[in-house]
Design a protein around this motif. Structure first.
Motif, short mmCIF file in Angstrom:
data_model
loop_
_atom_site.label_atom_id
_atom_site.label_comp_id
_atom_site.label_asym_id
_atom_site.label_seq_id
_atom_site.Cartn_x
_atom_site.Cartn_y
_atom_site.Cartn_z
N TRP A 199 32.13 35.24 17.41
CA TRP A 199 32.83 33.96 17.30
C TRP A 199 32.62 33.42 15.89
CZ3 TRP A 199 30.34 28.76 17.73
CH2 TRP A 199 31.29 27.72 17.63
N VAL A 201 34.00 30.32 13.03
CA VAL A 201 34.74 29.13 12.68
C VAL A 201 35.12 29.29 11.21
CG1 VAL A 201 34.76 26.61 12.63
CG2 VAL A 201 33.26 27.81 14.25
N ARG A 215 40.12 27.00 12.06
CA ARG A 215 40.46 27.73 13.29
C ARG A 215 39.27 28.55 13.76
NH1 ARG A 215 45.97 30.63 11.62
NH2 ARG A 215 45.04 30.54 9.54
N PHE A 216 39.40 29.10 14.95
CA PHE A 216 38.39 29.98 15.53
C PHE A 216 38.92 31.42 15.52
CE2 PHE A 216 36.40 26.64 18.65
CZ PHE A 216 35.91 25.94 17.57
N ARG A 218 37.79 35.17 17.56
CA ARG A 218 36.91 35.73 18.59
C ARG A 218 37.12 37.25 18.71
NH1 ARG A 218 34.22 31.94 21.41
NH2 ARG A 218 34.98 29.78 21.40
N PRO A 238 41.20 25.28 17.41
CA PRO A 238 40.01 24.80 18.14
C PRO A 238 40.41 23.72 19.14
CG PRO A 238 40.13 23.76 16.00
CD PRO A 238 41.26 24.75 16.04
N CYS A 248 34.20 19.76 17.92
CA CYS A 248 34.19 21.10 17.33
C CYS A 248 33.41 21.13 16.02
CB CYS A 248 35.61 21.55 17.03
SG CYS A 248 36.75 21.46 18.41
N PRO A 251 33.74 24.73 9.71
CA PRO A 251 33.25 26.02 9.20
C PRO A 251 31.93 25.86 8.45
CG PRO A 251 35.59 25.79 8.76
CD PRO A 251 35.12 24.45 9.25
N ASN A 255 32.41 30.11 4.97
CA ASN A 255 33.44 30.52 5.91
C ASN A 255 34.82 29.95 5.60
OD1 ASN A 255 31.54 32.01 7.34
ND2 ASN A 255 32.31 31.35 9.32
#
Length: 271
Positions: A199, A201, A215-216, A218, A238, A248, A251, A255
């Motif tokens: 996961w 971020v 955004r995420f 996965r 998110p 949330c 980052p 990131n």
């Protein structure tokens, strides 16, 4: 339907798999107790008298539990039974529709973060859910599917990052996900979930302009040698993109990619 089942159902066509994923994702977001239904996150430390505006009952913290007191006028049920009196609650961890406390179709979910207690109000009649028209997403492009490698840290790291509600909280990181994009190597710090999946971020040069501010991602669990497929077509909005009451994490340092990820989910469409 599982990912493997979806692939079988769509003949291993990655475009059809992605379309199926996108449709299921949209349906989940729009469901009665999806993220669009969250109308408030109320920290009990902010309401020492125990009364949350527009939320029935009296909510107080007591050690490792929350004590909820209600009368007949509150129309609260706990585990499907009317509550008249008090009940001791711990944090809810299951699906929202299975949470213990309900009132007139609303689910009142007990939350705990870093020792602080809160109550979340999920209302299927929320304005955001009524206004929702879909998720704007870039159509599938195999160019956004990149080979990557997961490089675990010798020890898990914890950093403090700002959250969407303006407070800093801890974020656990287990390693780095490294992949090539646009002719250059990039890396993201990632957490490892209970099932071994990753996961992240992240933000990029489209964030806040052509897509939501972060955004995420996965990716699946890495193979034994650390190899993992990085499918940026499945970059996720998110929860706080759907309702401002989520907390949330932003980052972590490092990131924010210095390139454009014009793929995956971009923004919420509302009417």
């Amino acid at each position: 339907m599982s990912t493997d089942a979806a692939r079988g159902a769509h003949g291993d066509d990655p475009r059809q798999e992605w379309q199926h994923w996108h449709e299921q994702r949209t349906a989940a977001v729009a469901s009665s107790y999806g993220p669009l239904s969250l109308t408030g996150t109320y920290w009990l430390s902010d309401v020492p008298e125990g009364r949350i505006p527009d939320v029935p009952g009296e909510w107080r913290t007591e050690g490792e539990e929350v004590v909820l007191t209600a009368g007949a006028e509150d129309a609260i049920t706990v585990d499907g039974k009317p509550l008249i009196g008090s009940v001791r609650l711990t944090a809810d961890h299951g699906p929202i529709h299975e949470s213990r406390v309900e009132s007139a179709g609303r689910r009142l979910v007990v939350l705990r973060r870093e020792g602080e207690w809160a109550v979340r109000d999920f209302d299927p009649e929320s304005a955001a859910r009524r206004a929702f028209r879909g998720i704007e997403a870039t159509p599938y492009d195999e160019a956004w599917v990149r080979p990557g490698v997961f490089r675990p840290y010798a020890e898990d790291r914890h950093v403090r990052v700002e959250n969407a509600d303006g407070k800093e909280r801890g974020l656990g990181l287990a390693g780095e996900l490294v992949f090539d994009l646009h002719g250059a190597e990039h890396s993201l710090q990632v957490a490892v979930e209970e099932d071994g999946s990753l996961w992240a971020v992240f933000a990029d040069t489209t964030s806040g302009r052509d897509s939501y501010r972060f955004r995420f991602l996965r990716p699946p669990a890495p193979a034994a040698d650390g190899s993992v497929t990085v499918d940026l077509n499945r970059a996720l909005l998110p929860p706080c993109a759907f309702a401002a009451h989520f907390i949330c994490p932003f980052p972590p340092p490092g990131n924010t990619l210095d390139t454009a990820v014009a793929a995956g989910e971009r923004r919420v469409v509302a009417g």
